[in-house]
Design a protein around this motif. Structure first.
Motif, PDB file in Angstrom:
ATOM      1  N   ILE A 135       0.836  -1.206   0.000  1.00 56.27           N
ATOM      2  CA  ILE A 135       0.000   0.000   0.000  1.00 56.27           C
ATOM      3  C   ILE A 135       0.870   1.256   0.000  1.00 56.27           C
ATOM      4  O   ILE A 135       0.613   2.212  -0.737  1.00 56.27           O
ATOM      5  N   GLY A 179      -0.242  -2.052  -5.973  1.00 60.32           N
ATOM      6  CA  GLY A 179      -1.635  -2.245  -5.571  1.00 60.32           C
ATOM      7  C   GLY A 179      -2.080  -3.692  -5.713  1.00 60.32           C
ATOM      8  O   GLY A 179      -2.743  -4.239  -4.825  1.00 60.32           O
ATOM      9  N   TYR A 212      -7.995  -2.047   4.688  1.00 57.11           N
ATOM     10  CA  TYR A 212      -6.856  -2.138   3.765  1.00 57.11           C
ATOM     11  C   TYR A 212      -7.314  -2.597   2.387  1.00 57.11           C
ATOM     12  O   TYR A 212      -6.949  -2.016   1.359  1.00 57.11           O
ATOM     13  N   CYS A 255      -7.093  -0.531  -1.084  1.00 58.68           N
ATOM     14  CA  CYS A 255      -6.267  -1.027  -2.198  1.00 58.68           C
ATOM     15  C   CYS A 255      -7.078  -1.139  -3.484  1.00 58.68           C
ATOM     16  O   CYS A 255      -6.608  -0.759  -4.567  1.00 58.68           O
ATOM     17  N   SER A 311      -4.302   6.279   2.328  1.00 58.40           N
ATOM     18  CA  SER A 311      -3.595   5.005   2.466  1.00 58.40           C
ATOM     19  C   SER A 311      -2.276   5.143   3.205  1.00 58.40           C
ATOM     20  O   SER A 311      -1.868   4.233   3.943  1.00 58.40           O
TER      21      SER A 311
END
Length: 366
Positions: free
Chosen positions: A60, A82, A129, A133, A155
């Motif tokens: 990330i 990613g 998360y 992403c 992020s």
């Protein structure tokens, strides 16, 4: 698709098929087919979970920073980062399911919510998360620059939420070797090292297998970050070991001795020498300025972080709290099969996702 990639795909599918058989075997006969026991109730599955969730955090960070530059040549780096982060998160969640004797009870974490449980916090963080992403990668593919910057800015500070995974261990005050305030920063730093390492290796893999056009100087630029991250990681480990040894608390000292000269000595010194010191020296040498040198640094660092995760999870179990009893643990064929199958699935997902993302990106350019 080239012949070598087709052969690789067949090989990966074969490993996944064998892992599926091993998992069915575990479902039928229970966790007794693993080497986990009392007191070693967490094994290689949890090691793998901690390792993969850390990689996702590093993925990330690299993806966000690469995409925020707005430079076209860094776009592929951000997208590969990613994809790596998403795949790593999926594999981390699968590793948790492997550790459950009854995977159908996984939903009990939601049904019977315990707000003070670090396990619940980690479940929430992992899903955040994953959403971040996916949104980051989607906005990059669709070339939505405003949304891309928003998700990227969110992020970057979100990587500190990886502390939650460390708190699963660090807040258990009755478990020697885990109750340590340094675990959270240690987890974040090693996550950045492992995430950066895997992304570099995935970039090189994409150049070799998928013919992705990425300039070598970008890889060299990424390799420079090892000069910062590896010394910080070494410093944090030094602080942890100094605190334990100087404090002289018997239970903590016994675990440290297990790592320094006991049953985990090989893994510990592999981490220190091969996983940190050699990559650190290479990063400051002329070799560290070449593609082959950076590839070596990434490989050594990645295996070093995995060894570090073993040293965090397992040695603590080798000192029973109540009685003096012999403690042993070595993964069975079922556990090794599922671990290999996990990484085979990860590489397969990476190939498929990369093909799709690159195709979409080319269509956007046209």
């Amino acid at each position: 698709m080239e012949q070598k990639v087709k052969i690789l795909l067949i090989f990966l599918i074969g490993i996944i098929g064998w892992a599926f058989y091993a998992y069915i075997h575990q479902i039928i006969y229970g966790l007794g087919v693993t080497a986990m026991n009392s007191p070693v109730f967490w094994g290689i599955y949890i090691v793998n979970f901690v390792f993969l969730s850390g990689i996702s955090v590093g993925g990330i960070a690299v993806a966000s920073l690469s995409l925020l530059t707005g430079i076209e040549k860094y776009k592929s780096i951000g997208q590969i980062g990613g994809i790596t982060a998403i795949v790593s998160l999926i594999l981390a969640m699968i590793s948790i399911l492997f550790d459950l004797g009854r995977p159908d009870r996984a939903l009990n974490l939601i049904i019977y919510i315990h707000p003070l449980s670090p396990l619940l916090w980690d479940f929430i963080v992992l899903n955040i998360y994953l959403i971040l992403c996916v949104l980051l990668l989607w906005s990059s593919i669709k070339n939505k620059q405003k949304l891309l910057k928003i998700f990227a800015y969110i992020s970057i500070p979100a990587i500190f939420a990886h502390s939650v995974t460390a708190w699963i261990f660090g807040l258990i005050k009755s478990q020697p070797g885990w109750y340590n305030a340094l675990l959270a920063p240690l987890f974040i730093c090693s996550a950045l090292v492992s995430g950066l390492s895997l992304i570099i290796l995935m970039i090189l893999f994409a150049k070799w297998a998928l013919k992705v056009d990425i300039e070598n100087d970008i890889i060299i630029d990424l390799g420079k970050y090892f000069k910062v991250l590896l010394p910080i990681l070494l410093y944090l480990l030094f602080c942890e070991f100094l605190t334990i040894s100087y404090g002289g608390i018997p239970s903590h000292t016994e675990i440290l001795n297990e790592m320094l000269k006991g049953r985990f000595a090989i893994i510990f010194w592999f981490d220190m020498i091969v996983g940190i010191l050699i990559p650190l020296l290479l990063s400051f040498s002329s070799t560290g300025k070449t593609i082959k040198g950076i590839c070596l640094i990434a490989i050594f660092s990645l295996f070093g972080v995995f060894a570090e995760r073993i040293d965090i999870v397992l040695p603590s179990f080798y000192r029973p709290l109540l009685i003096n009893m012999p403690v042993t643990y070595f993964p069975t064929w079922v556990e090794w099969s599922l671990i290999l199958g996990t990484y085979a699935l990860g590489l397969l997902l990476f190939i498929i996702a990369s093909k799709f993302v690159l195709l979409k990106s080319k269509e956007q350019k046209k």
